[in-house]
Design a protein around this motif. Structure first.
Motif, PDB file in Angstrom:
ATOM      1  N   UNK A 205      45.478  17.099   5.304  1.00 18.10           N
ATOM      2  CA  UNK A 205      44.159  16.679   4.829  1.00 18.10           C
ATOM      3  C   UNK A 205      43.762  17.422   3.557  1.00 18.10           C
ATOM      4  N   UNK A 206      44.067  18.718   3.510  1.00 17.17           N
ATOM      5  CA  UNK A 206      43.763  19.481   2.300  1.00 17.17           C
ATOM      6  C   UNK A 206      44.582  18.975   1.122  1.00 17.17           C
ATOM      7  N   UNK A 207      45.881  18.753   1.351  1.00 20.46           N
ATOM      8  CA  UNK A 207      46.729  18.245   0.274  1.00 20.46           C
ATOM      9  C   UNK A 207      46.228  16.900  -0.235  1.00 20.46           C
ATOM     10  N   UNK A 208      45.837  16.011   0.678  1.00 21.76           N
ATOM     11  CA  UNK A 208      45.331  14.702   0.272  1.00 21.76           C
ATOM     12  C   UNK A 208      44.018  14.835  -0.491  1.00 21.76           C
ATOM     13  N   UNK A 242      43.646  20.448 -12.814  1.00 29.30           N
ATOM     14  CA  UNK A 242      44.994  20.098 -12.369  1.00 29.30           C
ATOM     15  C   UNK A 242      45.693  21.305 -11.753  1.00 29.30           C
ATOM     16  N   UNK A 243      45.570  22.447 -12.422  1.00 27.69           N
ATOM     17  CA  UNK A 243      46.180  23.667 -11.881  1.00 27.69           C
ATOM     18  C   UNK A 243      45.528  24.067 -10.569  1.00 27.69           C
ATOM     19  N   UNK A 244      44.211  23.806 -10.471  1.00 28.19           N
ATOM     20  CA  UNK A 244      43.478  24.221  -9.282  1.00 28.19           C
ATOM     21  C   UNK A 244      43.806  23.351  -8.076  1.00 28.19           C
ATOM     22  N   UNK A 245      43.889  22.044  -8.301  1.00 25.85           N
ATOM     23  CA  UNK A 245      43.957  21.126  -7.179  1.00 25.85           C
ATOM     24  C   UNK A 245      45.367  20.749  -6.742  1.00 25.85           C
ATOM     25  N   UNK A 250      52.623  19.447   1.840  1.00 28.19           N
ATOM     26  CA  UNK A 250      53.124  20.012   3.098  1.00 28.19           C
ATOM     27  C   UNK A 250      54.479  19.432   3.465  1.00 28.19           C
ATOM     28  N   UNK A 251      55.300  20.262   4.074  1.00 27.27           N
ATOM     29  CA  UNK A 251      56.602  19.815   4.546  1.00 27.27           C
ATOM     30  C   UNK A 251      56.565  19.685   6.055  1.00 27.27           C
TER      31      UNK A 251
END
Length: 255
Positions: A205-208, A242-245, A250-251
């Motif tokens: 969810x964080x990655x998305x 971009x660098x922040x987000x 996840x693997x």
């Protein structure tokens, strides 16, 4: 309870613990008492015959485990084995359950309370979210158990989890989770389970979320009919976002 607190006070005094640690111990004991009423259910049934212990733990844990979306539609035989192996934990407000980078040794399922998830991203920026009852974390361990070939080293936690208030949780230790995933692998590699695990995973969810945010900022910058000066001013900001987000994807065993 009073006898235990007296023994604890004597031990803390003997070991010369600082006052800050003593306050945390007292707060934890009071928190555990309020949740458990002075009794440890798991300790009470530990020495009972296996069949009787399993039935009692099923009675105590089954409804709570079914509240976790990950287990909601699993077969009864799988849930029976999970209930027989879960461990009950109580955490007081402000306690860190696991820190980012630490080896993940158990998968946690929240019953009551709130937990804050904190993940460090690029350039010192932080992504945070709040986990409510029914949520789970430590799903890196699920991927670790299902990975082929198996690697004996525990995976590292991708975030820090801190209790926002007093929290109750059930946990599956690594050895128990591996036993369940080995014996009931068909339940964990189905397409329905794959989608459910990713949808409810705090890591995914964080990655998305961070990728949606950077995509939205790119869209706004590209479509708005702003002055050239505005574009120049925001060009560096876009690179910063971009660098922040752009956190690591996840693997898991679903790839």
């Amino acid at each position: 309870m009073q006898m235990k607190l007296t023994d604890m006070e004597w031990w803390m005094k003997r070991r010369q613990l600082p006052s800050s640690l003593r306050r945390r111990v007292r707060h934890f004991e009071n928190q555990r008492w309020s949740f458990m009423g002075g009794q440890d259910d798991m300790e009470m049934v530990r020495d009972l015959p296996e069949g009787l212990r399993r039935d009692i733990k099923r009675h105590l844990c089954l409804d709570l485990m079914k509240k976790a979306p990950l287990f909601k539609f699993m077969d009864d035989v799988v849930l029976d084995n999970i209930c027989d192996r879960v461990t009950y934990f109580v955490y007081s407000k402000g306690e860190k359950i696991i820190r980012e980078g630490d080896p993940v040794q158990r998968m946690m399922f929240l019953v009551h309370g709130q937990v804050k998830r904190t993940q460090w991203l690029s350039r010192g920026m932080v992504a945070t979210s709040t986990l409510e009852p029914g949520s789970f974390f430590g799903d890196e361990l699920l991927s670790w158990c299902l990975r082929m070939p198996f690697i004996d080293r525990y995976p590292a936690a991708t975030a820090t989890f801190t209790c926002v208030k007093g929290t109750e949780a059930f946990a599956l230790d690594a050895k128990h989770l591996r036993y369940i995933t080995n014996h009931f692998r068909y339940s964990f590699v189905s397409e329905k389970m794959k989608r459910r695990a990713r949808y409810y995973s705090s890591n995914w969810r964080t990655w998305a979320a961070v990728n949606i945010q950077i995509a939205w900022r790119r869209y706004i910058l590209r479509t708005r009919n702003e002055a050239v000066a505005y574009r120049a001013r925001n060009h560096d900001r876009l690179k910063h976002y971009a660098a922040m987000f752009m956190s690591f994807r996840p693997h898991d065993h679903l790839d």
